[in-house]
Design a protein around this motif. Sequence first.
Motif, PDB file in Angstrom:
ATOM      1  N   UNK A 256      14.789  -6.947  -3.399  1.00  8.80           N
ATOM      2  CA  UNK A 256      16.111  -7.284  -2.866  1.00  8.80           C
ATOM      3  C   UNK A 256      16.086  -8.045  -1.547  1.00  8.80           C
ATOM      4  N   UNK A 257      15.107  -7.767  -0.687  1.00  2.00           N
ATOM      5  CA  UNK A 257      15.071  -8.437   0.610  1.00  2.00           C
ATOM      6  C   UNK A 257      14.957  -9.946   0.456  1.00  2.00           C
ATOM      7  N   UNK A 258      14.331 -10.407  -0.609  1.00  2.00           N
ATOM      8  CA  UNK A 258      14.138 -11.845  -0.807  1.00  2.00           C
ATOM      9  C   UNK A 258      15.456 -12.544  -1.138  1.00  2.00           C
ATOM     10  N   UNK A 259      16.429 -11.802  -1.623  1.00  2.00           N
ATOM     11  CA  UNK A 259      17.712 -12.369  -2.028  1.00  2.00           C
ATOM     12  C   UNK A 259      18.795 -12.151  -0.974  1.00  2.00           C
ATOM     13  N   UNK A 260      18.418 -11.626   0.162  1.00  2.00           N
ATOM     14  CA  UNK A 260      19.392 -11.338   1.222  1.00  2.00           C
ATOM     15  C   UNK A 260      19.609 -12.591   2.062  1.00  2.00           C
ATOM     16  N   UNK A 261      20.794 -13.224   1.991  1.00  2.00           N
ATOM     17  CA  UNK A 261      21.018 -14.452   2.768  1.00  2.00           C
ATOM     18  C   UNK A 261      20.806 -14.271   4.257  1.00  2.00           C
ATOM     19  N   UNK A 262      21.080 -13.070   4.758  1.00  2.00           N
ATOM     20  CA  UNK A 262      20.968 -12.847   6.203  1.00  2.00           C
ATOM     21  C   UNK A 262      19.526 -12.947   6.681  1.00  2.00           C
ATOM     22  N   UNK A 263      18.560 -12.855   5.766  1.00  2.09           N
ATOM     23  CA  UNK A 263      17.161 -13.054   6.140  1.00  2.09           C
ATOM     24  C   UNK A 263      16.890 -14.489   6.564  1.00  2.09           C
ATOM     25  N   UNK A 347       6.680 -16.602   2.788  1.00  2.00           N
ATOM     26  CA  UNK A 347       7.629 -16.243   3.840  1.00  2.00           C
ATOM     27  C   UNK A 347       7.419 -14.798   4.254  1.00  2.00           C
ATOM     28  N   UNK A 348       7.327 -14.566   5.554  1.00  2.00           N
ATOM     29  CA  UNK A 348       7.098 -13.231   6.078  1.00  2.00           C
ATOM     30  C   UNK A 348       8.426 -12.597   6.482  1.00  2.00           C
ATOM     31  N   UNK A 349       8.677 -11.426   5.913  1.00  2.00           N
ATOM     32  CA  UNK A 349       9.872 -10.655   6.227  1.00  2.00           C
ATOM     33  C   UNK A 349       9.485  -9.527   7.179  1.00  2.00           C
ATOM     34  N   UNK A 350      10.340  -9.266   8.141  1.00  2.00           N
ATOM     35  CA  UNK A 350      10.125  -8.161   9.074  1.00  2.00           C
ATOM     36  C   UNK A 350      11.051  -7.018   8.699  1.00  2.00           C
ATOM     37  N   UNK A 351      10.485  -5.899   8.261  1.00  2.00           N
ATOM     38  CA  UNK A 351      11.283  -4.739   7.885  1.00  2.00           C
ATOM     39  C   UNK A 351      11.411  -3.822   9.091  1.00  2.00           C
ATOM     40  N   UNK A 352      12.626  -3.579   9.561  1.00  2.00           N
ATOM     41  CA  UNK A 352      12.785  -2.736  10.755  1.00  2.00           C
ATOM     42  C   UNK A 352      12.459  -1.272  10.468  1.00  2.00           C
ATOM     43  N   UNK A 353      11.584  -0.704  11.282  1.00  2.00           N
ATOM     44  CA  UNK A 353      11.221   0.703  11.178  1.00  2.00           C
ATOM     45  C   UNK A 353      11.211   1.272  12.589  1.00  2.00           C
ATOM     46  N   UNK A 354      12.253   1.971  12.941  1.00  2.00           N
ATOM     47  CA  UNK A 354      12.366   2.505  14.294  1.00  2.00           C
ATOM     48  C   UNK A 354      11.152   3.360  14.642  1.00  2.00           C
ATOM     49  N   UNK A 396      14.133  -2.219  -0.179  1.00  2.00           N
ATOM     50  CA  UNK A 396      14.443  -3.648  -0.347  1.00  2.00           C
ATOM     51  C   UNK A 396      13.185  -4.471  -0.585  1.00  2.00           C
ATOM     52  N   UNK A 397      12.045  -3.970  -0.141  1.00  2.00           N
ATOM     53  CA  UNK A 397      10.770  -4.657  -0.358  1.00  2.00           C
ATOM     54  C   UNK A 397       9.977  -4.053  -1.509  1.00  2.00           C
ATOM     55  N   UNK A 398      10.616  -3.119  -2.248  1.00  2.00           N
ATOM     56  CA  UNK A 398       9.981  -2.460  -3.388  1.00  2.00           C
ATOM     57  C   UNK A 398       8.735  -1.679  -2.968  1.00  2.00           C
ATOM     58  N   UNK A 399       8.777  -1.108  -1.788  1.00  2.00           N
ATOM     59  CA  UNK A 399       7.651  -0.321  -1.273  1.00  2.00           C
ATOM     60  C   UNK A 399       7.878   1.171  -1.403  1.00  2.00           C
ATOM     61  N   UNK A 400       9.078   1.584  -1.785  1.00  2.00           N
ATOM     62  CA  UNK A 400       9.385   3.007  -1.902  1.00  2.00           C
ATOM     63  C   UNK A 400      10.162   3.245  -3.186  1.00  2.00           C
ATOM     64  N   UNK A 401       9.657   4.177  -3.979  1.00  2.00           N
ATOM     65  CA  UNK A 401      10.339   4.599  -5.214  1.00  2.00           C
ATOM     66  C   UNK A 401      10.495   6.106  -5.184  1.00  2.00           C
ATOM     67  N   UNK A 402      11.482   6.581  -5.913  1.00  2.00           N
ATOM     68  CA  UNK A 402      11.657   8.018  -6.056  1.00  2.00           C
ATOM     69  C   UNK A 402      11.399   8.445  -7.492  1.00  2.00           C
TER      70      UNK A 402
END
Length: 407
Positions: A256-263, A347-354, A396-402
């Motif tokens: 999903x992150x790849x399709x986010x226009x705000x990126x 393209x490098x995406x930065x995923x915010x992780x507090x 959003x980066x497909x790194x976490x599944x339940x």
Amino acid sequence: MDPVRRHYETYPYPERDPADEAKRLIEGSPSDPREIDHFLFRGRRDWSKPFRALVAGGGTGDGLIQLAARLAAAKVPADITYVDMSEASRAVAEARAAARGLTIRFETGDLVARAPELAAEGGPFDYIDCCGVLHHLPEPQAGFDALSAALSDEGGMGLMVYAPYGRTGVYPLQEAFQSLLADDAPEQKVARAKATLKSLPQTNWFLRNEHLSDHEQGDAGLYDLLLHDRDRPYTIEELCASLGAAGLGLVSVLEPVRYDPLQYLPDDPVLAERVKAMAPAARLGLGERLAGNIRTHVVYAARTARAGKAMAPLSPEARPRLRGVAPRALAVEAQKKGRLRIAFSGHRHALPLDKSLAPILARLDGRPLGAIAREGGMDWLLFAQKFGPAWRALTSANLLHCSERLP
């Protein structure tokens, strides 16, 4: 013989050696069972119950082998059927399955005709995989409709179709080769295409597209990319429309992150509001056009009525499973940098992780989120508020599944 069938009888795709099954399991999306559980069964499927799956147009078997091997390892009672029109591709897939001792029903046939028939014979399917196929059919919508007819009401699909913008340069070159090489035998087409590629000017858009590499990975890859007789790409909006016409709805794109226009847009509140006001498909389409590097659309889909509620929610019962990164390593990265960088097609995406989330991230090992919250001394509402941004970033980066039952 149909030219597409002749293509795959001559050059089964992707090119695979069954002997390699002793060395590796090729993994990807869709059709990893944990991913299926997350996107299609809210992460709560009871995998002790029978699971009926169809791999439609399975080619040489990448998705098939991943699905069957993972389910076998988890001791899931699975009934898996493979259908493809190419005898040569089927032979490779069968040899790969035999090398792993997997039990799969193999058929040679037309998925448009066979998918509904198989559902009528043995019952509808809980899951259907169809990757790299629908865009090659004479009437693609007939393929969407046939798969929908074979799907159970509570099931879902994992699909992949080609996308136009990330394949910039492919289609003019396909047209050029069709006009030059249409009457040649497949082997002659490959030889002449290779020679032509070496003589193309640097102004050719295909040569300028750094995201294309199939033609460099063997004759089968070159033929599939540049010499295909039927290749109809889909924008994400067109894909959503075809799903809708078949009574299906989009559950999620990957990633999903790849399709986010705000990126890809400047930090402008006016633009952000305009993006927010768009319909979901239009918003995805804008992201696709801005990104420019999406070569394929990989999606999960379900019946329209349940598409919006098929995915695992952020809940106390959710059991998070990280993909491709260990919990402690993720926690260390968050603690050091407050983000995780991940690249997709250049393209490098930065995923915010507090940074304060590091102790929580270190515990994402399959325990329920509610238990992780209690260990951290938080009630659920506080935990969800605090962890929510990281949940959205990682999914959003497909790194976490339940998945409740699949480790």
